[in-house]
Scaffold this motif. Structure first.
Motif, mmCIF file in Angstrom:
data_model
loop_
_atom_site.group_PDB
_atom_site.id
_atom_site.type_symbol
_atom_site.label_atom_id
_atom_site.label_comp_id
_atom_site.label_asym_id
_atom_site.label_seq_id
_atom_site.Cartn_x
_atom_site.Cartn_y
_atom_site.Cartn_z
ATOM 1 N N CYS A 51 39.465 28.384 20.359
ATOM 2 C CA CYS A 51 40.648 28.733 19.550
ATOM 3 C C CYS A 51 41.909 28.200 20.380
ATOM 4 O O CYS A 51 41.831 28.109 21.525
ATOM 5 N N HIS A 53 44.733 30.160 20.415
ATOM 6 C CA HIS A 53 45.315 31.215 20.837
ATOM 7 C C HIS A 53 44.783 31.821 22.259
ATOM 8 O O HIS A 53 45.542 31.560 23.359
ATOM 9 N N VAL A 54 43.493 31.890 22.402
ATOM 10 C CA VAL A 54 42.858 32.166 23.571
ATOM 11 C C VAL A 54 41.606 31.020 23.745
ATOM 12 O O VAL A 54 41.204 31.099 22.637
ATOM 13 N N ILE A 56 38.703 30.293 23.611
ATOM 14 C CA ILE A 56 37.229 30.739 23.737
ATOM 15 C C ILE A 56 36.760 30.467 22.380
ATOM 16 O O ILE A 56 37.372 29.942 21.502
ATOM 17 N N CYS A 75 38.672 32.140 13.439
ATOM 18 C CA CYS A 75 38.282 32.876 14.575
ATOM 19 C C CYS A 75 38.022 34.179 14.581
ATOM 20 O O CYS A 75 38.508 34.889 14.154
ATOM 21 N N THR A 77 37.624 36.369 17.167
ATOM 22 C CA THR A 77 38.418 37.217 17.898
ATOM 23 C C THR A 77 39.405 37.957 17.416
ATOM 24 O O THR A 77 39.626 39.330 17.280
ATOM 25 N N HIS A 78 40.444 37.220 16.782
ATOM 26 C CA HIS A 78 41.609 37.840 16.263
ATOM 27 C C HIS A 78 42.000 37.435 14.727
ATOM 28 O O HIS A 78 43.247 37.720 14.159
ATOM 29 N N ALA A 80 42.573 34.178 13.437
ATOM 30 C CA ALA A 80 43.242 33.154 13.186
ATOM 31 C C ALA A 80 42.333 32.327 11.971
ATOM 32 O O ALA A 80 41.332 32.117 11.936
ATOM 33 N N PRO A 93 47.632 34.472 15.434
ATOM 34 C CA PRO A 93 48.470 34.424 16.541
ATOM 35 C C PRO A 93 48.880 32.716 16.932
ATOM 36 O O PRO A 93 50.063 32.612 17.305
HETATM 37 S S1 FES Z 1 41.483 34.173 20.172
HETATM 38 FE FE1 FES Z 1 41.222 33.006 18.167
HETATM 39 S S2 FES Z 1 42.948 34.382 17.126
HETATM 40 FE FE2 FES Z 1 42.763 35.221 19.290
#
Ligand code: FES
Length: 119
Positions: A51, A53-54, A56, A75, A77-78, A80, A93
């Motif tokens: 990703c 954003h972070v 991972i 994604c 995690t958050h 996206a 994000p």
């Molecule tokens: S780690 Fe993918 S949107 Fe935050």
């Protein structure tokens, strides 16, 4: 999978169904880097599984990257959303940032991925 230097055979032409995704490992220095194929609108694209954003991995279930509409890479995690053909984040994000494209080429019926510059 067959590997040569910074290239790796990741499948054969036509072996990934429309709307499907599949992970593979890029032969990067040290640890291999996860990447994945996605077949969208009959074209196969490949992206590093990271990703913007972070840094991972993004799959929400092992090897699954598309949302329920099968229109967007999501994604886990958050949430996206990335356009599967361009890698651009359109929501979430890291909006406006791009996934790292893995160059693909064909040789006969083999689909070959090249490690992107910088990896
Ligand atoms: S780690 Fe993918 S949107 Fe935050």
């Amino acid at each position: 999978m067959e590997q040569s230097g910074r290239e790796i055979v990741v499948g054969t032409v036509g072996d990934l169904a429309l709307g499907e995704t599949r992970k593979f490992l890029l032969p990067t220095a040290g640890e291999p880097t996860e990447a994945f194929l996605v077949n969208v609108a009959g074209e196969v694209h490949a992206w590093v599984n990271r990703c913007r954003h972070v840094e991972i991995t993004m799959d929400w279930v092992e090897g699954r990257f598309l949302d329920e509409t099968r229109c967007w890479i999501v994604c886990a995690t958050h949430g996206a959303l990335y356009a599967p053909a361009t890698g651009e984040c359109v929501s979430g994000p890291p909006v406006g940032k791009f996934l790292i494209r893995v160059p693909l080429r064909t040789e006969g019926d083999r689909l070959i991925a090249t490690v992107p510059e910088g990896l």
